[in-house]
Design a protein around this motif. Structure first.
Motif, mmCIF file in Angstrom:
data_model
loop_
_atom_site.group_PDB
_atom_site.id
_atom_site.type_symbol
_atom_site.label_atom_id
_atom_site.label_comp_id
_atom_site.label_asym_id
_atom_site.label_seq_id
_atom_site.Cartn_x
_atom_site.Cartn_y
_atom_site.Cartn_z
ATOM 1 N N ARG A 353 -18.649 4.201 -4.676
ATOM 2 C CA ARG A 353 -17.850 3.388 -5.332
ATOM 3 C C ARG A 353 -16.674 4.195 -5.658
ATOM 4 N N HIS A 354 -16.823 5.710 -5.834
ATOM 5 C CA HIS A 354 -15.977 6.627 -6.272
ATOM 6 C C HIS A 354 -14.952 6.659 -5.009
ATOM 7 N N PHE A 355 -15.356 6.679 -3.959
ATOM 8 C CA PHE A 355 -14.565 6.856 -2.725
ATOM 9 C C PHE A 355 -13.565 5.485 -2.764
ATOM 10 N N SER A 356 -14.195 4.173 -2.954
ATOM 11 C CA SER A 356 -13.414 3.136 -2.695
ATOM 12 C C SER A 356 -12.293 2.897 -3.848
ATOM 13 N N ASP A 357 -12.750 3.547 -5.037
ATOM 14 C CA ASP A 357 -11.774 3.447 -6.060
ATOM 15 C C ASP A 357 -10.683 4.569 -5.786
ATOM 16 N N ARG A 358 -10.970 5.541 -5.316
ATOM 17 C CA ARG A 358 -10.034 6.782 -5.164
ATOM 18 C C ARG A 358 -9.206 6.489 -4.085
ATOM 19 N N THR A 359 -9.496 5.554 -3.081
ATOM 20 C CA THR A 359 -8.714 5.353 -1.934
ATOM 21 C C THR A 359 -7.853 4.069 -2.062
ATOM 22 N N LYS A 360 -8.272 3.262 -3.181
ATOM 23 C CA LYS A 360 -7.547 2.092 -3.545
ATOM 24 C C LYS A 360 -5.836 2.365 -3.589
ATOM 25 N N GLU A 361 -5.108 1.387 -3.147
ATOM 26 C CA GLU A 361 -3.658 1.461 -3.209
ATOM 27 C C GLU A 361 -3.136 1.518 -4.909
#
Ligand code: SAH
Length: 361
Positions: A353-361
Motif C-alpha cells: 500500500r505504501h508503494f501505491s500511495d507513493r506513486t499516486k498522482e
C-alpha cells in the motif's frame, strides 16, 4: 501509564526512542510493543496476508559474504541451478494454488549468460501467467540489467542492505570491490530508478550488533522510504568465517525476540509497507512465522523450489522446511496464518500500500 506505553503513543519515534524500545526485556513490556505492532497492522493493512512462492533459482555465487552458507569459498556446498523447466513448474504450482506472486531468489552472478537466462525465465513466466507478479532477489547488478529484467516483466526487487551501518557491514563482508557498502546502497537507488517496488532488510543478532545498530536500520528503512522489508534472525553456519565469532552471539531466544520487536516497531513507524514473516524466524521457533504475523508482518513466502534442489540452498544451518515439499510447505503456512487470526488473500499480487500511495498522482 508505564514509560514504554507512553513512548508507544508518540506520533513519531526517533532514534533514541527506538533504542529504548528495542532494549526492552521485561516480558509484559515486550508484549505491549508486539500488541501495538498488531494493532497498527489491523488498522492499516488489515489482517490479510499475501503469499509469495519462493523459487531458489541457484546457489552459485560470486560473493564471499562471511555469514552465508552459499558463499563462493564454501567448497562443501553442492552447487545447482534450476532448469528452465523447473522454474516454470514452480511458477505453475504458485499460480495454480492462487498465490498471486513469486519471488525468484539466487546467488549473485554477473555476466550475460546469467542475465539473459533470467530475462528469458521472467518473460516466459510473465507470458504464461500475466497475473502472477514477479519479485526478484538476485543481488547487485547494473542499472541496465535491472532495467532489462524490469522490461521482461519483473516489478519488485528485494535487496537486503544486511546492516545499514558501514562499520558492521564490513565486519560481516570482505572489504573489497565486490562487497562495497556504497555499491549496495547504490543498487537500492538504481532499483528505484528502474521503477521497481523496492524492498530491503537486515539480519538480526549478528555478532557485535547492538540495539543502536538495529534502531539505525529502522531509521534507514524509513529514510529510504522503502516499500517492503524482509528481515530475520542471523543463524550461524559452521562452514563460514563468521562461525568463529559464535561466542559473542546473543542466544537464539534473544535473537528471536529482537526480530519480533524489529517487526513490530517497523510496522509502527511504517504502517503501510509490506513486511515478511521469514523462514529464519520459523527456524528458531516452531511458531515463528505465526508470531511474526502477530507482531505486524503481512507477507509469507512458502518455498516452491523442487525438493531435490532446495536441500542445497543452505544459507544457514537447521533451515526450516528443507525436507518439506511445496504442497506441505503451503499447508504449514496456511496453518500459521490461521493460528495468527489472519486470512490469506488468494489471487492477489499483494502490492505494498505504501508503494501505491507513493506513486499516486
Ligand atoms: N544474493 C541475493 C540473495 C541472498 S540470500 C542477495 O544478496 O540479495 C537472501 C538473504 O539471506 C540474504 O540477503 C541474507 O540476509 C540472508 N542470509 C544469508 N546468510 C544468512 C544466515 N547465516 N543467517 C540468516 N540469514 C542469512
Amino acid at each position: 501509564m508505564s514509560s514504554i506505553a507512553s513512548l508507544l503513543e508518540k506520533p513519531e519515534l526517533g532514534f533514541d526512542d527506538l533504542v529504548v524500545l528495542l532494549s526492552v526485556e521485561d516480558p509484559d513490556e515486550v508484549q505491549l510493543i508486539l500488541d501495538k505492532g498488531q494493532e497498527v497492522k489491523k488498522k492499516t493493512v488489515g489482517n490479510k496476508v499475501y503469499l509469495r512462492g519462493l523459487i531458489e533459482l541457484s546457489n552459485i555465487c560470486r560473493k564471499d559474504c562471511l555469514y552465508c552458507g552459499i558463499r563462493k569459498s564454501n567448497d562443501k556446498a553442492v552447487r545447482y541451478a534450476l532448469t528452465a523447466e523447473e522454474v516454470l513448474q514452480s511458477a505453475r504450482f504458485t499460480y495454480e494454488n492462487g498465490f498471486g506472486s513469486i519471488v525468484i531468489q539466487s546467488g549473485e552472478l554477473l555476466g550475460e549468460t546469467f542475465v539473459k537466462d533470467l530475462e528469458g525465465y521472467i518473460r516466459a513466466i510473465h507470458t504464461a501467467y500475466p497475473d502472477l507478479l514477479i519479485t526478484l532477489s538476485c543481488g547487485e547488478e547494473s542499472l541496465e540489467t535491472y532495467r532489462r529484467w524490469f522490461n521482461a516483466g519483473a516489478n519488485r526487487y528485494l535487496l537486503r542492505i544486511e546492516s545499514s551501518q558501514s562499520d558492521l557491514y564490513y565486519k560481516i563482508h570482505p572489504h573489497d570491490l565486490f562487497h562495497s557498502f556504497e555499491s549496495r546502497k547504490q543498487a537500492l537507488e538504481d532499483l528505484r530508478t528502474a521503477g521497481y517496488q523496492v524492498g530491503t532488510g537486515v539480519m538480526i543478532g549478528l555478532p557485535w550488533q547492538n540495539e543502536a545498530h538495529l534502531a539505525h536500520d529502522l531509521i534507514f528503512f524509513r529514510e529510504l522510504d522503502i516499500d517492503m522489508v524482509g528481515m530475520g534472525p542471523y543463524i550461524e553456519h559452521s562452514e563460514t568465517p563468521l562461525y568463529d565469532s559464535r561466542d559473542v552471539l546473543w542466544p537464539y531466544e534473544k535473537r528471536f525476540q529482537k526480530s519480533l520487536l524489529m517487526i513490530a516497531l517497523l510496522r509502527i513507524i511504517m504502517p503501510t509497507i509490506n513486511i515478511a514473516s521469514t523462514t529464519a524466524l520459523e527456524t528458531l521457533d516452531p511458531k515463528g512465522r505465526k508470531k511474526g504475523l502477530m507482531a505486524g508482518a503481512n507477507v509469507v513466502m512458502p518455498n516452491v523450489t523442487p525438493m531435490a534442489k532446495k536441500v542445497n540452498y543452505k544459507l544457514y544451518e537447521k533451515k526450516s522446511g528443507l525436507y518439506t515439499d511445496s504442497s506441505a510447505s503451503l499447508e504449514k503456512v496456511r496453518q500459521s496464518i490461521e493460528e495468527a487470526g489472519d486470512s490469506i488473500c488468494f489471487f492477489n499480487p499483494g502490492i505494498s500500500r505504501h508503494f501505491s500511495d507513493r506513486t499516486k498522482e
